[in-house]
Scaffold this motif. Structure first.
Motif, PDB file in Angstrom:
ATOM      1  N   LYS A  11       0.853  -1.209   0.000  1.00 16.20           N
ATOM      2  CA  LYS A  11       0.000   0.000   0.000  1.00 16.20           C
ATOM      3  C   LYS A  11       0.887   1.257   0.000  1.00 16.20           C
ATOM      4  O   LYS A  11       1.957   1.247  -0.595  1.00 16.20           O
ATOM      5  N   HIS A  95      -8.667  -3.123  -6.209  1.00 16.68           N
ATOM      6  CA  HIS A  95      -8.582  -3.304  -4.749  1.00 16.68           C
ATOM      7  C   HIS A  95      -9.732  -2.530  -4.094  1.00 16.68           C
ATOM      8  O   HIS A  95     -10.124  -1.470  -4.573  1.00 16.68           O
ATOM      9  N   ALA A 179     -12.672  -7.970   6.253  1.00 13.80           N
ATOM     10  CA  ALA A 179     -11.492  -8.660   6.793  1.00 13.80           C
ATOM     11  C   ALA A 179     -10.194  -7.897   6.519  1.00 13.80           C
ATOM     12  O   ALA A 179      -9.155  -8.226   7.085  1.00 13.80           O
ATOM     13  N   ILE A 180     -10.258  -6.870   5.667  1.00  8.84           N
ATOM     14  CA  ILE A 180      -9.024  -6.177   5.273  1.00  8.84           C
ATOM     15  C   ILE A 180      -8.589  -5.202   6.366  1.00  8.84           C
ATOM     16  O   ILE A 180      -9.341  -4.294   6.734  1.00  8.84           O
ATOM     17  N   GLY A 181      -7.416  -5.442   6.906  1.00  6.28           N
ATOM     18  CA  GLY A 181      -6.840  -4.529   7.900  1.00  6.28           C
ATOM     19  C   GLY A 181      -7.545  -4.522   9.237  1.00  6.28           C
ATOM     20  O   GLY A 181      -7.299  -3.634  10.056  1.00  6.28           O
ATOM     21  N   GLY A 220      -7.099 -10.772   3.450  1.00  5.22           N
ATOM     22  CA  GLY A 220      -7.838 -10.154   4.566  1.00  5.22           C
ATOM     23  C   GLY A 220      -7.269 -10.629   5.885  1.00  5.22           C
ATOM     24  O   GLY A 220      -7.572 -11.732   6.337  1.00  5.22           O
ATOM     25  N   VAL A 222      -4.372 -11.758   6.769  1.00  6.13           N
ATOM     26  CA  VAL A 222      -3.545 -12.984   6.779  1.00  6.13           C
ATOM     27  C   VAL A 222      -2.249 -12.693   7.527  1.00  6.13           C
ATOM     28  O   VAL A 222      -1.648 -11.623   7.376  1.00  6.13           O
ATOM     29  N   VAL A 241      -1.440 -10.418   1.011  1.00  2.63           N
ATOM     30  CA  VAL A 241      -1.136  -9.980   2.377  1.00  2.63           C
ATOM     31  C   VAL A 241      -0.870  -8.479   2.370  1.00  2.63           C
ATOM     32  O   VAL A 241      -0.040  -8.005   1.597  1.00  2.63           O
TER      33      VAL A 241
HETATM   34  C1  PEP Z   1      -4.929  -5.947   1.441  1.00  3.85           C
HETATM   35  O1  PEP Z   1      -4.144  -5.024   1.391  1.00  3.85           O
HETATM   36  O2  PEP Z   1      -5.575  -6.222   0.459  1.00  3.85           O
HETATM   37  C2  PEP Z   1      -5.068  -6.716   2.666  1.00  3.85           C
HETATM   38  C3  PEP Z   1      -5.607  -7.900   2.598  1.00  3.85           C
HETATM   39  O3  PEP Z   1      -4.610  -6.145   3.818  1.00  3.85           O
HETATM   40  P1  PEP Z   1      -4.445  -6.882   5.257  1.00  3.85           P
HETATM   41  O4  PEP Z   1      -3.657  -8.134   5.026  1.00  3.85           O
HETATM   42  O5  PEP Z   1      -3.716  -5.885   6.101  1.00  3.85           O
HETATM   43  O6  PEP Z   1      -5.820  -7.186   5.772  1.00  3.85           O
END
Ligand code: PEP
Length: 262
Positions: A11, A95, A179-181, A220, A222, A241
Motif C-alpha cells: 500500500k 482493490h 477482513a481487510i486490515g 484479509g 492474513v 497480504v
Molecule cells: C490488502 O491489502 O488487500 C489486505 C488484505 O490487507 P491486510 O492483510 O492488512 O488485511
C-alpha cells in the motif's frame, strides 16, 4: 495443481531505505520455496527495487498496486500499462481501497484488466463483499454460503470483456472488505466456500477447464499464524497480504508456512 502465490501489498507505506531492506530480505530468504512471491511496493519504489531484484530467484517478482488503462495522455498523476510493464510483471486492480476511496467501478476496472492483458501484465483482480455473512445456506444449495450479489457482479463486471483465451492469465483475489486490515480474517472454510462460488462463475464465463487454471487467492488479515488455514484448502491458491507484508520476518514466515502447506 496450481502453485501457491503469495502477494505482498505494501500500500502507501515504506520509505526508500525500508523498501530496499524489506525487498532484499525477502529476496535472500525465498529462493528454494515452492511458492510464487509478488511484491507490490508503491509505484515510486518500483524502479530501485527492479534493479535490486534483477538477479533475484525466479519465484520472486514485482507488481504495481494500480495503473490507468490508456497508453499515454493528459492524465496527471497516473501511470500507464506500458510504463508499468518496464518494471513489473503484475498489477493489482480493483482493490477495495480503489473502489471505495477513488470510486472505481467495474467498467473502469474491466478497462484496466483489458489494458494489462494487452500489455503482457498479469492482473490481480480483487473482489470482495462489504459485510460478513452468516453461515446461512442457500435453499437448494446446502453447501453454498449466502454471499452478496455485489461480490458476484464485481467478478462478472470486472471481467466482462475478457476472452476465454486470456482468462487464465488473470489472478483473482477474493478479499472480503470486512477482513481487510481489521484482524478479523475469514475462516479457511468460509473463504473456500466463497471461492468455490467464484470458480463456478468463472466456469460459466470461460468454461470449466479454463476456470480450473485460474488462481484464486484469499486476502484479509492474513498472518503467519493463520496462513496455513487458507493454503491448506484445495480451493485457495495462495494469499494476498497487506499489513503483515511490511515486516520482513513475518512475511518470510508466511511464505515458508505457505510453501509447507500444500
Ligand atoms: C490488502 O491489502 O488487500 C489486505 C488484505 O490487507 P491486510 O492483510 O492488512 O488485511
Amino acid at each position: 495443481m496450481r502453485r501457491p502465490i503469495i502477494v505482498g501489498n505494501w500500500k502507501m507505506n515504506t520509505n526508500l531505505a525500508d523498501a530496499i531492506v524489506l525487498a532484499t530480505s525477502v529476496k535472500n530468504a525465498v529462493a528454494d520455496l515452492g511458492v510464487e512471491i509478488i511484491l507490490c511496493p508503491p509505484f515510486i519504489w518500483l524502479y530501485p527495487l527492479a534493479e535490486i531484484l534483477e538477479k533475484s530467484p525466479s519465484n520472486l517478482k514485482l507488481g504495481a498496486q494500480n495503473m490507468w488503462f490508456a497508453e499515454k495522455g493528459a492524465m496527471t498523476g497516473e501511470v500507464s500499462p506500458n510504463m508499468v510493464k518496464v518494471l513489473a510483471k503484475y498489477v493489482i486492480l480493483g482493490h477495495s481501497e480503489r473502489r471505495s476511496n477513488f470510486l472505481e467501478d467495474n467498467n473502469l476496472i474491466c478497462d484496466k484488466v483489458t489494458a494489462a492483458l494487452e500489455n503482457g501484465l498479469t492482473p490481480i483482480v480483487c473482489v470482495g463483499e462489504k459485510h460478513k455473512r452468516s453461515l446461512a445456506k442457500k435453499p437448494g444449495r446446502p453447501n453454498k454460503l449466502v454471499t452478496e450479489n455485489d461480490l458476484f457482479s464485481q467478478l462478472k463486471g470486472s471481467l466482462k470483456n475478457i476472452s476465454r483465451n486470456d482468462a487464465d492469465k488473470i489472478i483473482i483475489a477474493y478479499e472480503p472488505v470486512w477482513a481487510i486490515g481489521t484482524g478479523d480474517a475469514a475462516t479457511g472454510g468460509y473463504a473456500a466456500e466463497v471461492i468455490k462460488d467464484l470458480r463456478d462463475i468463472l466456469a460459466d464465463l470461460f468454461g470449466g477447464p479454463v476456470s480450473e487454471r485460474i488462481h484464486i487467492l484469499y486476502g484479509g488479515s492474513v498472518d503467519s499464524e493463520n496462513v496455513r488455514e487458507f493454503v491448506f484448502q484445495p480451493e485457495i491458491d495462495g494469499v494476498l497480504v497487506g499489513g503483515a507484508s511490511l515486516k520482513a520476518k513475518e512475511f518470510i514466515k508466511i511464505c515458508r508456512e505457505a510453501a509447507g502447506g500444500r
